[in-house]
Design a protein around this motif. Structure first.
Motif, PDB file in Angstrom:
ATOM      1  N   GLY A 282       0.825  -1.205   0.000  1.00 43.72           N
ATOM      2  CA  GLY A 282       0.000   0.000   0.000  1.00 43.72           C
ATOM      3  C   GLY A 282       0.855   1.248   0.000  1.00 43.72           C
ATOM      4  O   GLY A 282       1.831   1.330  -0.741  1.00 43.72           O
ATOM      5  N   MET A 283       0.511   2.212   0.857  1.00 43.19           N
ATOM      6  CA  MET A 283       1.238   3.475   0.897  1.00 43.19           C
ATOM      7  C   MET A 283       1.333   3.987   2.327  1.00 43.19           C
ATOM      8  O   MET A 283       0.393   3.875   3.108  1.00 43.19           O
ATOM      9  CB  MET A 283       0.541   4.528   0.035  1.00 43.19           C
ATOM     10  N   ILE A 284       2.494   4.559   2.635  1.00 45.08           N
ATOM     11  CA  ILE A 284       2.705   5.289   3.883  1.00 45.08           C
ATOM     12  C   ILE A 284       3.009   6.724   3.485  1.00 45.08           C
ATOM     13  O   ILE A 284       3.822   6.968   2.587  1.00 45.08           O
ATOM     14  CB  ILE A 284       3.883   4.697   4.683  1.00 45.08           C
ATOM     15  N   TYR A 285       2.356   7.661   4.149  1.00 36.84           N
ATOM     16  CA  TYR A 285       2.565   9.076   3.818  1.00 36.84           C
ATOM     17  C   TYR A 285       2.854   9.860   5.084  1.00 36.84           C
ATOM     18  O   TYR A 285       2.137   9.736   6.082  1.00 36.84           O
ATOM     19  CB  TYR A 285       1.331   9.643   3.114  1.00 36.84           C
ATOM     20  N   MET A 286       3.923  10.637   5.070  1.00 34.94           N
ATOM     21  CA  MET A 286       4.283  11.489   6.196  1.00 34.94           C
ATOM     22  C   MET A 286       4.501  12.898   5.677  1.00 34.94           C
ATOM     23  O   MET A 286       5.089  13.075   4.616  1.00 34.94           O
ATOM     24  CB  MET A 286       5.554  10.971   6.871  1.00 34.94           C
ATOM     25  N   HIS A 287       4.040  13.887   6.451  1.00 32.26           N
ATOM     26  CA  HIS A 287       4.227  15.263   6.003  1.00 32.26           C
ATOM     27  C   HIS A 287       4.144  16.220   7.183  1.00 32.26           C
ATOM     28  O   HIS A 287       3.778  15.847   8.297  1.00 32.26           O
ATOM     29  CB  HIS A 287       3.208  15.622   4.914  1.00 32.26           C
ATOM     30  N   THR A 288       4.520  17.460   6.922  1.00 29.23           N
ATOM     31  CA  THR A 288       4.308  18.534   7.888  1.00 29.23           C
ATOM     32  C   THR A 288       3.117  19.340   7.382  1.00 29.23           C
ATOM     33  O   THR A 288       3.030  19.655   6.188  1.00 29.23           O
ATOM     34  CB  THR A 288       5.554  19.433   8.045  1.00 29.23           C
ATOM     35  N   VAL A 289       2.187  19.636   8.309  1.00 24.51           N
ATOM     36  CA  VAL A 289       0.936  20.304   7.942  1.00 24.51           C
ATOM     37  C   VAL A 289       0.497  21.258   9.046  1.00 24.51           C
ATOM     38  O   VAL A 289       0.958  21.176  10.173  1.00 24.51           O
ATOM     39  CB  VAL A 289      -0.208  19.291   7.705  1.00 24.51           C
TER      40      VAL A 289
END
Length: 196
Positions: A92-99
């Motif tokens: 699948g997918m792993i998503y990390m970010h600053t928000v």
């Protein structure tokens, strides 16, 4: 010997302060980190033990349906190095970010910001992973911190696992300021090295 231990403690404490993530070992996960879990994920268990976040997800859905985050304070326009150690047995997918986030605001301010129906904006870090390693791997990418369009709101580092299915372990998240983007490196390009 005591003097040497004191020096090492001071140096490690000073280094830890360089990390914008105030609790990279998940010791204070009930206060420093918060979970966002949609109804369809309520039955899944997760742990924060021995400096490792661990869970197993048996279906995938929208990324933010199973996620966790912590507040950070990057300087707008500055470069940062993001590193994290992952051990994944899934797909699948792993998503990390600053928000931007309303988390951490007082009740009245939070309600007012939510009522405005403002969208989250990426504030620099975009880490997207769609192929995985079964052993521990350290991932690295560089990003430039962006202006938060909603000055009342806070900034957060957000890990989204809702589009991932399988076992995952996470440790040592770090966001550290660097003077500039290293030569030959491109912004938001993820690199990886195997670790033990």
């Amino acid at each position: 010997m005591r003097f040497l231990l004191l020096v090492l403690f001071i140096l490690s404490s000073a280094h830890a302060k360089d990390n914008l993530i105030s609790d990279p070992s998940f010791k204070k996960y009930k206060t420093e980190w918060w979970m966002g879990i949609a109804q369809e994920y309520r039955d899944y268990k997760y742990t924060f033990k021995r400096k490792v976040f661990k869970t197993e997800l048996k279906h995938s859905s929208s990324p933010h349906y199973f996620s966790f985050a912590t507040l950070v304070e990057p300087e707008v326009g500055s470069w940062y190095k993001f590193t994290i150690d992952l051990k994944c047995q899934g797909e699948g997918m792993i998503y990390m970010h600053t928000v931007n986030t309303v988390q951490g605001l007082d009740k009245k301010t939070r309600a007012a910001e939510i009522a405005k129906r403002q969208k989250q904006h990426n504030l620099g870090l975009r880490f997207k992973l769609e192929s995985f390693e079964k052993d521990w791997v350290q991932y690295t990418c560089y990003f430039k911190a962006k202006q938060n369009p909603y000055s009342v709101q806070n900034e957060a580092f957000h890990i989204m696992l809702g589009s991932y299915m399988g076992e995952i372990e996470i440790k040592n998240p770090s966001i550290e300021k660097v003077e500039k983007l290293p030569q030959g490196t491109k912004e938001s390009i993820v690199s990886m090295i195997a670790i033990k």
